[in-house]
Design a protein around this motif. Structure first.
Motif, PDB file in Angstrom:
ATOM      1  N   GLU A   1     -44.922  21.755  -1.531  1.00  0.00           N
ATOM      2  CA  GLU A   1     -44.869  23.052  -0.843  1.00  0.00           C
ATOM      3  C   GLU A   1     -46.248  23.479  -0.358  1.00  0.00           C
ATOM      4  O   GLU A   1     -46.360  24.272   0.580  1.00  0.00           O
ATOM      5  N   LEU A   2     -47.306  22.954  -0.995  1.00  0.00           N
ATOM      6  CA  LEU A   2     -48.659  23.263  -0.533  1.00  0.00           C
ATOM      7  C   LEU A   2     -48.859  22.798   0.906  1.00  0.00           C
ATOM      8  O   LEU A   2     -49.468  23.497   1.725  1.00  0.00           O
ATOM      9  N   PHE A   3     -48.352  21.604   1.222  1.00  0.00           N
ATOM     10  CA  PHE A   3     -48.510  21.072   2.575  1.00  0.00           C
ATOM     11  C   PHE A   3     -47.841  21.993   3.585  1.00  0.00           C
ATOM     12  O   PHE A   3     -48.370  22.254   4.662  1.00  0.00           O
TER      13      PHE A   3
ATOM     14  N   ILE B   1     -42.772  16.885   6.437  1.00  0.00           N
ATOM     15  CA  ILE B   1     -43.604  17.240   5.283  1.00  0.00           C
ATOM     16  C   ILE B   1     -43.263  16.345   4.099  1.00  0.00           C
ATOM     17  O   ILE B   1     -44.145  15.798   3.421  1.00  0.00           O
ATOM     18  N   LEU B   2     -41.984  16.182   3.821  1.00  0.00           N
ATOM     19  CA  LEU B   2     -41.554  15.357   2.693  1.00  0.00           C
ATOM     20  C   LEU B   2     -41.943  13.897   2.896  1.00  0.00           C
ATOM     21  O   LEU B   2     -42.369  13.213   1.961  1.00  0.00           O
ATOM     22  N   VAL B   3     -41.817  13.406   4.136  1.00  0.00           N
ATOM     23  CA  VAL B   3     -42.169  12.014   4.424  1.00  0.00           C
ATOM     24  C   VAL B   3     -43.658  11.777   4.213  1.00  0.00           C
ATOM     25  O   VAL B   3     -44.070  10.809   3.560  1.00  0.00           O
TER      26      VAL B   3
ATOM     27  N   LYS C   1     -48.432  25.984   7.963  1.00  0.00           N
ATOM     28  CA  LYS C   1     -48.070  27.275   8.548  1.00  0.00           C
ATOM     29  C   LYS C   1     -49.312  28.107   8.852  1.00  0.00           C
ATOM     30  O   LYS C   1     -49.390  28.779   9.885  1.00  0.00           O
ATOM     31  N   VAL C   2     -50.294  28.055   7.967  1.00  0.00           N
ATOM     32  CA  VAL C   2     -51.526  28.813   8.193  1.00  0.00           C
ATOM     33  C   VAL C   2     -52.321  28.201   9.346  1.00  0.00           C
ATOM     34  O   VAL C   2     -52.816  28.910  10.232  1.00  0.00           O
TER      35      VAL C   2
ATOM     36  N   GLY D   1     -48.287   9.826  -1.690  1.00  0.00           N
ATOM     37  CA  GLY D   1     -48.187   9.886  -3.145  1.00  0.00           C
ATOM     38  C   GLY D   1     -48.453  11.263  -3.714  1.00  0.00           C
ATOM     39  O   GLY D   1     -48.910  11.393  -4.851  1.00  0.00           O
ATOM     40  N   ILE D   2     -48.165  12.311  -2.932  1.00  0.00           N
ATOM     41  CA  ILE D   2     -48.343  13.685  -3.404  1.00  0.00           C
ATOM     42  C   ILE D   2     -47.238  14.009  -4.412  1.00  0.00           C
ATOM     43  O   ILE D   2     -46.066  13.758  -4.139  1.00  0.00           O
ATOM     44  N   PRO D   3     -47.557  14.553  -5.576  1.00  0.00           N
ATOM     45  CA  PRO D   3     -46.514  14.918  -6.545  1.00  0.00           C
ATOM     46  C   PRO D   3     -45.502  15.877  -5.944  1.00  0.00           C
ATOM     47  O   PRO D   3     -45.844  16.752  -5.140  1.00  0.00           O
TER      48      PRO D   3
END
Length: 399
Positions: free
Chosen positions: A150-152, A135-137, A157-158, A143-145
């Motif tokens: 945490e949105l990703f 997720i972090l990678v 999960k959903v 370029g996600i802030p």
């Protein structure tokens, strides 16, 4: 109570597929109204001939408005020539060089995550490493802030909850499941569109801006096509890596001789991970639709039939793999079909392989031993959605 090494629920079903393959590698599943392919030859043929076996299920699968918004850039569900156009454009931005350049940062993220559990003799490897790492990678790649990453995780999960679905779920049940996650898809679509528009106005050297600039014969990706690829990257670049790390942890725990060999010689990790992918593919089956009547495995399959190509069974076909039921961490060559075959071979494969390799190199550097906790249950994902672990407690001994 001491628990035995964990066994995936799907493995009982896999045993049934393997028994069936010996007698009938291509058969009609009358209960579900689809054809199932169980041997390597049939599965690889279906995946490599898009003219006969289409990835486009328009008119056959349930339609959900929010999902349709993703389809314009989701080239997994496309056939040539649209597939070729989209994949060529995306490949201009998501290059092997781009992926290779991520290695130092993936190492940094991995070490930071493991620093977070330093001093602990037990931690959940999914919560602490396998889930957050990809997720972090991906978020950094796009370029996600930082505050939005945490949105990703929430979206993924959903998207892969689906606990109400089974292998025999009806179209009505699938449609109901789509409706449940539609609000998440809508939220994701709106967020990524806004993210793309921001990068159009504020270009950078990141992947999102590269996707915007990609061009072939004067054609570029539309904003909605980029959204579809980002959604695909979230799936292919995240959940498969999470599954690989968890599945490898269980596989090495089941086979301590493999774990010991990799500890002594970490250069063997990439080959061992390919065997994990062969034996525990995250996605058991890939669907296709026949475009015309076709002969396959001695059976005549009508046009517009749904075909389920069984990756898990094909990966254990003794016609291709010597001692196919044995976990051989040194197996080479290893022509498994877990990442697909032909034009739909997974674009995120190099990234998943790199993240898996770095994860286990880092674990072996830090710990003299690590094993699945025996007095705490392992929680699995729904195998109808993905073969993976949801929670996996790990006992470790620091070097």
């Amino acid at each position: 109570m001491t628990l035995a090494p964990p066994r995936y629920a799907f493995e009982d079903r896999l045993d049934q597929w393997i028994d069936r393959r010996a007698a009938e590698p291509v058969y009609l599943d009358e209960e579900n109204g689809m054809w199932r392919l169980l041997d390597h030859a049939a599965v690889s043929r279906v995946l490599s001939e898009p003219g006969l076996f289409s990835s486009d299920f328009s008119g056959l699968a349930p339609v959900q408005e929010d999902f349709e918004a993703f389809r314009s850039g989701m080239f997994l569900t496309m056939d040539p020539p649209n597939h070729r156009k989209l994949r060529t454009l995306v490949s201009q931005a998501f290059t092997p060089r781009t992926v290779a350049g991520l290695e130092p940062r993936i190492w940094e993220i991995t070490e930071q995550l493991l620093d977070g559990v330093a001093g602990q003799s037990r931690f959940d490897i999914v919560d602490e490493l396998a889930y957050p790492l990809p997720i972090l990678v991906i978020a950094e790649l796009l370029g996600i802030p930082a505050q939005d990453r945490e949105l990703f995780e929430k979206w993924a999960k959903v998207l892969f909850s689906g606990d109400q679905l089974t292998e025999t779920s009806t179209m009505a049940e699938i449609e109901a499941a789509l409706q449940i996650i539609a609000p998440t898809i809508r939220e994701m679509n709106e967020y990524v569109l806004a993210h793309i528009r921001h990068h159009r106005a504020n270009p950078s050297d990141g992947l999102t801006s590269k996707l915007i600039r990609a061009s072939v014969d004067g054609e570029s990706l539309t904003d909605q096509e980029i959204v579809g690829f980002v959604a695909l990257l979230l799936v292919a670049g995240h959940i498969t890596t999470t599954a690989l790390i968890g599945n490898a942890t269980i596989s090495f725990d089941r086979h301590p001789e493999a774990s010991a060999a990799l500890r002594d010689d970490p250069s063997r990790i990439p080959v061992a991970l390919e065997e994990v992918l062969r034996c525990l593919p995250p996605f058991n089956e890939l669907g296709r639709r026949t475009t015309t009547e076709v002969e396959l495995g001695g059976r005549t399959i009508p046009a517009n039939s749904i075909i389920m190509a069984n990756i898990a069974s094909a990966n254990r076909d003794p016609a291709v793999f010597v001692d196919a039921e044995r976990f051989d961490f040194a197996r080479n060559p290893n022509p498994h079909l877990t990442f697909g075959h032909g034009i739909h071979f997974c674009l995120g494969t190099p990234l998943a392989r790199m993240e898996g390799r770095i994860a286990f190199e880092a674990l072996h550097r830090r710990y003299s031993t690590f094993s699945v906790a025996r007095n705490e249950p392992v929680e699995f994902q729904n195998p109808a959605m993905i073969v993976s672990v949801r929670h996996l407690p790990l006992d470790v001994e620091a070097r």
